[in-house]
Structures are given as C-alpha cells and as structure tokens.
Write a protein that holds these residues in place. Structure first.
Motif, short mmCIF file in Angstrom:
data_model
loop_
_atom_site.label_atom_id
_atom_site.label_comp_id
_atom_site.label_asym_id
_atom_site.label_seq_id
_atom_site.Cartn_x
_atom_site.Cartn_y
_atom_site.Cartn_z
N THR A 89 0.63 -1.32 0.00
CA THR A 89 -0.20 0.32 -0.19
C THR A 89 1.01 1.17 -0.04
O THR A 89 1.99 1.12 0.31
CB THR A 89 -1.01 -0.13 1.20
OG1 THR A 89 -0.15 0.23 2.40
CG2 THR A 89 -1.69 -1.23 1.27
N ALA A 90 0.29 2.16 -0.37
CA ALA A 90 1.03 3.59 -0.49
C ALA A 90 0.54 4.61 0.58
O ALA A 90 -0.42 5.21 0.60
CB ALA A 90 0.81 4.19 -1.74
N SER A 125 -4.65 5.28 3.32
CA SER A 125 -3.37 5.22 3.25
C SER A 125 -2.96 6.45 2.38
O SER A 125 -1.75 7.03 2.69
CB SER A 125 -2.83 3.90 2.51
OG SER A 125 -3.47 3.62 1.26
N GLY A 126 -3.58 6.73 1.37
CA GLY A 126 -3.39 7.96 0.66
C GLY A 126 -3.29 9.25 1.45
O GLY A 126 -2.55 10.22 1.25
N LEU A 127 -4.32 9.52 2.21
CA LEU A 127 -4.43 10.59 3.01
C LEU A 127 -3.40 10.77 4.07
O LEU A 127 -2.76 11.71 4.38
CB LEU A 127 -5.64 10.74 3.81
CG LEU A 127 -6.94 11.19 2.68
CD1 LEU A 127 -8.28 10.86 3.65
CD2 LEU A 127 -6.91 12.64 2.39
N PRO A 146 2.19 18.40 -3.57
CA PRO A 146 0.84 18.57 -4.93
C PRO A 146 0.65 17.25 -5.69
O PRO A 146 -0.54 17.12 -6.23
CB PRO A 146 1.12 19.79 -5.44
CG PRO A 146 2.73 19.96 -5.26
CD PRO A 146 2.90 19.51 -4.00
N ARG A 147 1.81 16.58 -5.64
CA ARG A 147 1.78 15.24 -6.47
C ARG A 147 0.89 14.45 -5.88
O ARG A 147 0.14 13.53 -6.48
CB ARG A 147 3.14 14.91 -6.89
CG ARG A 147 3.86 15.53 -7.78
CD ARG A 147 5.44 15.05 -7.72
NE ARG A 147 5.60 13.91 -8.50
CZ ARG A 147 6.74 13.08 -8.63
NH1 ARG A 147 7.72 14.02 -8.44
NH2 ARG A 147 6.86 11.97 -9.05
N GLY A 148 1.01 14.25 -4.57
CA GLY A 148 0.07 13.29 -3.69
C GLY A 148 -1.40 13.75 -4.04
O GLY A 148 -2.14 12.73 -4.07
N LEU A 149 -1.65 14.88 -3.75
CA LEU A 149 -2.97 15.20 -3.71
C LEU A 149 -3.62 15.01 -5.01
O LEU A 149 -4.89 14.58 -4.97
CB LEU A 149 -3.09 16.81 -3.39
CG LEU A 149 -3.16 17.17 -2.09
CD1 LEU A 149 -2.61 18.66 -1.77
CD2 LEU A 149 -4.07 17.07 -1.23
N ALA A 150 -2.88 15.41 -6.41
CA ALA A 150 -3.52 14.99 -7.67
C ALA A 150 -3.63 13.55 -7.69
O ALA A 150 -4.63 13.16 -8.58
CB ALA A 150 -2.57 15.75 -8.64
N ALA A 151 -2.61 12.64 -7.33
CA ALA A 151 -2.83 11.23 -7.63
C ALA A 151 -3.93 10.87 -6.78
O ALA A 151 -4.57 9.95 -7.35
CB ALA A 151 -1.50 10.50 -7.14
N LEU A 152 -4.17 11.08 -5.84
CA LEU A 152 -5.39 10.74 -4.95
C LEU A 152 -6.44 11.19 -5.43
O LEU A 152 -7.44 10.15 -5.51
CB LEU A 152 -5.19 11.32 -3.40
CG LEU A 152 -6.35 10.60 -2.28
CD1 LEU A 152 -6.12 9.04 -2.37
CD2 LEU A 152 -5.90 11.17 -0.92
N PRO A 206 -2.74 3.14 -12.95
CA PRO A 206 -1.44 2.72 -12.66
C PRO A 206 -0.49 3.88 -12.50
O PRO A 206 0.51 4.05 -11.56
CB PRO A 206 -1.02 1.86 -13.91
CG PRO A 206 -2.33 1.63 -14.46
CD PRO A 206 -3.25 2.64 -14.12
N GLY A 207 -0.68 5.21 -13.38
CA GLY A 207 0.26 6.45 -13.07
C GLY A 207 0.21 6.97 -11.86
O GLY A 207 1.03 7.26 -11.13
N ALA A 208 -1.14 6.97 -11.32
CA ALA A 208 -1.57 7.60 -10.08
C ALA A 208 -0.96 6.62 -9.00
O ALA A 208 -0.29 7.18 -7.96
CB ALA A 208 -3.01 7.77 -9.65
N ARG A 209 -0.99 5.38 -9.06
CA ARG A 209 -0.37 4.23 -8.25
C ARG A 209 1.28 4.53 -8.01
O ARG A 209 1.67 4.56 -6.86
CB ARG A 209 -0.67 2.88 -8.48
CG ARG A 209 -2.04 2.32 -8.41
CD ARG A 209 -2.61 2.26 -7.04
NE ARG A 209 -3.99 1.79 -6.92
CZ ARG A 209 -4.95 1.61 -6.01
NH1 ARG A 209 -4.14 2.16 -4.92
NH2 ARG A 209 -5.97 1.34 -6.03
N ASP A 210 1.81 4.96 -9.13
CA ASP A 210 3.11 5.07 -9.15
C ASP A 210 3.44 6.42 -8.14
O ASP A 210 4.52 6.27 -7.32
CB ASP A 210 3.54 5.12 -10.45
CG ASP A 210 3.84 3.92 -11.32
OD1 ASP A 210 3.21 2.92 -10.85
OD2 ASP A 210 4.16 4.01 -12.58
N GLU A 211 2.53 7.39 -8.67
CA GLU A 211 2.87 8.72 -7.74
C GLU A 211 2.70 8.71 -6.30
O GLU A 211 3.45 9.04 -5.61
CB GLU A 211 1.67 9.60 -8.29
CG GLU A 211 2.19 10.40 -9.79
CD GLU A 211 3.14 11.16 -9.56
OE1 GLU A 211 2.90 12.58 -9.79
OE2 GLU A 211 4.53 10.76 -9.68
#
Length: 380
Positions: A139-140, A191-193, A221-227, A236-241
């Motif tokens: 998990t991220a 987990s993302g938050l 900002p990258r984490g907020l956008a990916a979530l 998959p791209g957002a999972r990578d982020e």
C-alpha cells in the motif's frame, strides 16, 4: 544563506519501480540468508509469488500473518519466530512492515519487548543490531519502508507506542507500485491521506531541513493530484505517484518530524483501534486550520502554500481549502472520529495524552490541551 546543521538517514538501499519486486526480490533477499521469516498480510495467495520465488532460490521460508495493527502479543510471537531466521521480510501495508521490523529488532534482544518500548515501557536502547530486514510495501501510505521505528499497540494501556532505533532502518526497501494495483478504495483513501499528511507535516514542522524540504515540497501537490485521480478509478500512473509520495513521507518524517495530526493519531489509534491512515485523514484539515491560526512567519507561509495546493486539487478558493478537503474525504467514505469509536467524553483524555507525545514536539505551534480537544470535536 546559512543552513542549519542536519543529518539524514534512510534504508541502506532503496529500489523503486513498477515490476521491480517480482524481478529482484527473491535473489536480493536470499543474499542475506537462506532462512527467511516472511511476514505478510491476511491473504496467503497475495504472498504466493514471493514464497515460491524464495523457495526456488533455495530458501527455507517460515510464514506468519499480520492481522491489523501489531499488538504487543503479536510482536512477541513474531520475534520468537524471527530467532529461527537469518533475514526477516515484510510484504504488506504499514502495519505488516512494522510487525516485521519489530520482529527483526527484538530477535537479537533479550528480555520482554516492554523493556525497549517508549512511553509504556522502559525505553531502553536495543542491545544489538537487528536481523537484516527487507520491506516490500503493498500500500502507499505509512512510508514504514523508510523509517527507523515500529508502532506497537499495547491494549492494556490503550496506547500505540514506538520501538525505535536507528539500526531498525531496512537493509533493503523494495518499492513496487504495481503491488498496490487494485487495492480497495477504502484502503487507498486512508493510506493515501496518510501519505499526504506525512509530506505535509514534515514540511511545515519546526525540524524541517533542506533535505526533507526537497522531498516534501514537490510531493505534496503530486500526492493530492494522484489521490484525486484514484478517486475516479484505477490508475497505474497515479499508483506510481502515491508510492513515491509515501516513500518521500517515510524518509521525511524519519529525519525531520511530524506534528499535531500524528500526535493525536497515535493516541486515538490506541483508544479506538481505528486504522491509523483513516484517523490522520480525518484530522488533517483540522490540524492545518489550527496551525494556520496559531503561526506566523515562515510556518504560516508554508501552511498558506499547502492551502493553495489543496485548493488547486479540489478547484475551490484558497480560503475554503481545508473545509473542502474535509468535505471531500467525507464524500469519499472517510468516517468521523465518533464513528471510529472516540466518545465525546474521551476527548479531554486524548488531548492531554497527545500534548506530551513525541510528534507534538515538532509541531510549528505550541498547542494547548484545550485547543487539541477543540480540534477533536471539530473532527468528530
């Protein structure tokens, strides 16, 4: 500009990349020893690929499952199993990684775990280096693959406390975002938050360094956008982020500090048994609002930038950012603290315990127990 002195520590080696775990994990683990303790989550099938690959390398594999947050009893049993191993591997979320990390540390220590636990124990230093430990997150969020502590729940004290030693940093952190593909939305959200919180708090805390700033500033900002992207569906791209943001958060918190959100979350986790990431996600907007009202100068400037990043991610005016994040989390299924099990009558005790927590020491403002109690009421 004169920089304040600082240090930086992390895992001995970090390997990051989609598909890297399946290709590299087993031979890299086998290099540490042929007797492997594999600590996994609740599903034996999800660990099958690693179990089979290790046996193909000639390893003897003993396997234990982590069930929720690691308790003192679970850590004690895992440490006993680790004494039969040469290397400990955790494949799972933050709780599973912490269980394996604690097992590797206590396998070489004598006496009960309470001898080494903070707050509720004696807090003694470990007498010897831990067994080699390999972390493979699925998990991220927690960033536990990059930290020097393991969080342990002690039910009789209703507290979550740390086992901590610089030597507990993993020998190898193998971060493969593909392992989180298909993770249920509730787990992804919490987990993302948590991951986002863990790049925000080290960036605004009083112990931030140029090194941790370099990790956190672009990651927020990258984490907020990916979530937000993952809220729309599997990506998959957002999972990578998110895997990258979680790793940055683990490195940053281990080398700078955290703040009010984690100061309260550790206490609330022990009182309610609710997932750590969910607690952090619910507290985050309220902790930011409280710190914004109580800081000036550079901390206030940084909080204002966080406000702007949140506003951009949610497409709202900056002055509405914190309330909008709270509302978005609720709409996405994140419960309030009352639904997580915190009764109104417990808020004062939680606030008083959190005021003395280690995470609070790096918060950018000195907060009173009354202010913390008010924050808990707002997050109910």
């Amino acid at each position: 500009m004169t920089r304040p002195p600082f240090g930086f520590a992390g895992p001995a080696e970090i390997v990051f990349g989609r598909g890297r775990a399946a290709a590299e994990a087993a031979p890299r683990i086998a290099a540490f020893g042929a007797r492997v303790l594999l600590v996994r989550g609740g599903s034996p099938a999800r660990a099958g690929w690693l179990r089979d690959a290790l046996r193909a390398e000639g390893c003897e594999v003993e396997e234990i499952a982590g069930q929720g947050e690691p308790t003192l009893a679970a850590v004690t049993a895992a440490a006993e199993a680790a004494r039969r191993a040469q290397v400990v591997v955790s494949l799972g979320g933050g709780a599973v990684i912490d269980l394996g990390k604690a097992a590797a540390a206590l396998a070489t220590a004598d006496g009960p775990p309470l001898r080494y636990l903070e707050v509720v124990g004696e807090g003694r230093p470990l007498p010897a280096a831990p067994l080699p430990f390999v972390a493979i997150p699925t998990t991220a969020g927690a960033g536990a693959e990059a930290t020097r502590n393991a969080v342990v729940e002690v039910p009789e004290h209703r507290r979550k406390v740390s086992l901590r030693d610089a030597r507990m940093l993993p020998r190898l952190a193998l971060v493969d975002p593909a392992l989180a593909d298909g993770c249920p939305w509730g787990v992804t959200l919490a987990s993302g938050l948590d991951a986002v919180t863990q790049v925000i708090e080290p960036w605004i805390c009083s112990r931030a360094t140029p090194f941790t700033d370099a990790l956190c500033e672009p990651a927020i900002p990258r984490g907020l956008a990916a979530l937000m992207r993952l809220a729309q569906g599997e990506d998959p791209g957002a999972r990578d982020e998110m895997a990258w943001v979680a790793l940055c958060g683990g490195l940053a918190l281990a080398n700078a500090g955290l703040g009010v959100v984690h100061g309260l979350a550790g206490v609330l986790g022990g009182m309610t048994g609710a997932p750590h990431g969910a607690i952090c996600g619910r507290l985050l907007p309220h902790g930011l609002a409280l710190n914004a009202a109580r800081t000036g100068g550079e901390p206030a400037r940084r909080i204002a930038r966080v406000r702007g990043w949140i506003a951009g991610a949610l497409d709202v005016a900056p002055e509405k950012a914190f309330a909008a994040l709270d509302a978005w989390s609720t709409a996405q299924g994140l419960p309030g603290l009352s639904s997580m099990g915190l009764a109104p009558g417990e808020r004062r005790a939680a606030a008083e315990a959190a005021a003395a927590s280690s995470s609070m020491k790096a918060n950018p403002a000195a907060l009173t127990s009354a202010e913390l109690e008010g924050m808990l009421a707002a997050a109910a």
